[in-house]
Design an enzyme around this catalytic site. Structure first.
Site, PDB file in Angstrom:
ATOM      1  N   SER A  45     -48.768  10.229 -23.093  1.00  0.00           N
ATOM      2  CA  SER A  45     -49.800   9.194 -23.046  1.00  0.00           C
ATOM      3  C   SER A  45     -49.697   8.218 -24.206  1.00  0.00           C
ATOM      4  O   SER A  45     -49.737   7.004 -24.018  1.00  0.00           O
ATOM      5  CB  SER A  45     -51.184   9.836 -23.046  1.00  0.00           C
ATOM      6  OG  SER A  45     -51.356  10.663 -21.918  1.00  0.00           O
ATOM      7  N   GLU A  46     -49.596   8.729 -25.436  1.00  0.00           N
ATOM      8  CA  GLU A  46     -49.480   7.853 -26.593  1.00  0.00           C
ATOM      9  C   GLU A  46     -48.573   8.450 -27.656  1.00  0.00           C
ATOM     10  O   GLU A  46     -48.589   9.670 -27.883  1.00  0.00           O
ATOM     11  CB  GLU A  46     -50.844   7.585 -27.250  1.00  0.00           C
ATOM     12  CG  GLU A  46     -51.466   6.251 -26.891  1.00  0.00           C
ATOM     13  CD  GLU A  46     -52.067   6.274 -25.507  1.00  0.00           C
ATOM     14  OE1 GLU A  46     -52.032   5.223 -24.826  1.00  0.00           O
ATOM     15  OE2 GLU A  46     -52.568   7.322 -25.087  1.00  0.00           O
ATOM     16  N   THR A  47     -47.806   7.563 -28.268  1.00  0.00           N
ATOM     17  CA  THR A  47     -47.120   7.870 -29.512  1.00  0.00           C
ATOM     18  C   THR A  47     -47.735   6.959 -30.560  1.00  0.00           C
ATOM     19  O   THR A  47     -47.879   5.747 -30.343  1.00  0.00           O
ATOM     20  CB  THR A  47     -45.615   7.621 -29.394  1.00  0.00           C
ATOM     21  OG1 THR A  47     -45.086   8.463 -28.354  1.00  0.00           O
ATOM     22  CG2 THR A  47     -44.906   7.942 -30.697  1.00  0.00           C
TER      23      THR A  47
END
Length: 265
Positions: A45-47
């Site tokens: 989903s997110e880095t």
């Protein structure tokens, strides 16, 4: 110099639940293309990329597999957890400089509490394409920023929703949140969030969506402290509270692994 990275599940008290985020602590600025390439490689989903600033705060930027975004709750929660538990940060309060302004994180009895901007959704008429994409008829529809918010008739309707992701991606808004009052006493409301435009068909747990959900359900329930459950396959719990024009988001994190990127990256 190698870059430390920690993989963390956020808004969950158990491993492999909540929403995963990879937190990288940079020693110097990196090109945008490099950060986006790493986020695409990790494909979660997110880095998030942290860079310590001279005033003791941290620059924080969030990348999905497809694009940089302006606000992300679970990756901010994961960043605070990483700083306190893996990157030797000892302060009780963390300040993050972001595209959405200054955000703070503090330790609390229930986990980590973030202070985010409140963005209440306003009524927004939808056409039949949205209902067709969701396969559900809305009770109420609204818009906050680039997100569309749909209240469905029941929590079960939220859980049962099987959206047409291609049709959602074609809509002129970035992401659709569906929500309903909870049918379980430990939660006030439940939700799900679909955002295929950014390479995420369904986001497991979305802190930024709760900045919009909190004022909506607070007005309906006439209370300022609520507990939301995001009913994705992984699931996650977000405790919210309204304070003036801000929303606090409280949750827990679980570290899955900590390591370093290869030195040649």
């Amino acid at each position: 110099m190698s870059t430390p990275i920690v993989w963390i599940d956020a808004f969950t008290s158990t491993p492999y639940g909540g929403n995963p985020a990879a937190v990288c602590l940079l020693s110097s600025p990196k090109p945008d293309a490099w950060m986006q390439a790493l986020a695409a490689e990790l494909n979660i989903s997110e880095t998030v990329f942290l860079l310590a600033l001279d005033d003791g705060s941290y620059s924080l930027r969030w990348f999905t597999p497809a694009a940089e975004i302006e606000l992300c709750g679970h990756a901010t929660l994961a960043s605070a957890h990483a700083l306190w538990n893996h990157f030797n940060q000892s302060g009780e309060t963390l300040v993050f400089k972001t595209l959405s302004g200054d955000l703070t994180a503090v330790k609390s009895e229930q986990g980590i509490t973030l202070n985010f901007p409140e963005v209440a959704p306003t009524p927004f008429a939808i056409n039949a394409d949205v209902a067709d994409a969701l396969g559900k008829q809305p009770v109420w529809s609204g818009q906050a920023g680039k997100k569309l918010f749909i209240e469905l008739e029941s929590a079960q309707a939220v859980r049962d929703c099987q959206p047409d992701f291609a049709a959602i991606c074609a809509l002129p808004l970035r992401g659709v949140v569906i929500t309903a009052a909870s049918d379980e006493p430990q939660y006030d409301f439940i939700s799900r969030f679909f955002i295929p435009e950014l390479g995420i068909n369904e986001d497991p747990v979305t802190g930024s969506a709760h900045c919009r959900l909190a004022p909506y359900w607070a007005a309906k329930f006439n209370k300022t402290t609520l507990t939301g459950y995001q009913a994705s396959k992984r699931g996650g719990v977000v405790k919210v509270a309204l304070i003036e024009n801000r929303v606090t988001l409280t949750g827990q994190c679980q570290t899955i692994f900590a390591g370093e990127l290869s030195e040649h990256l």
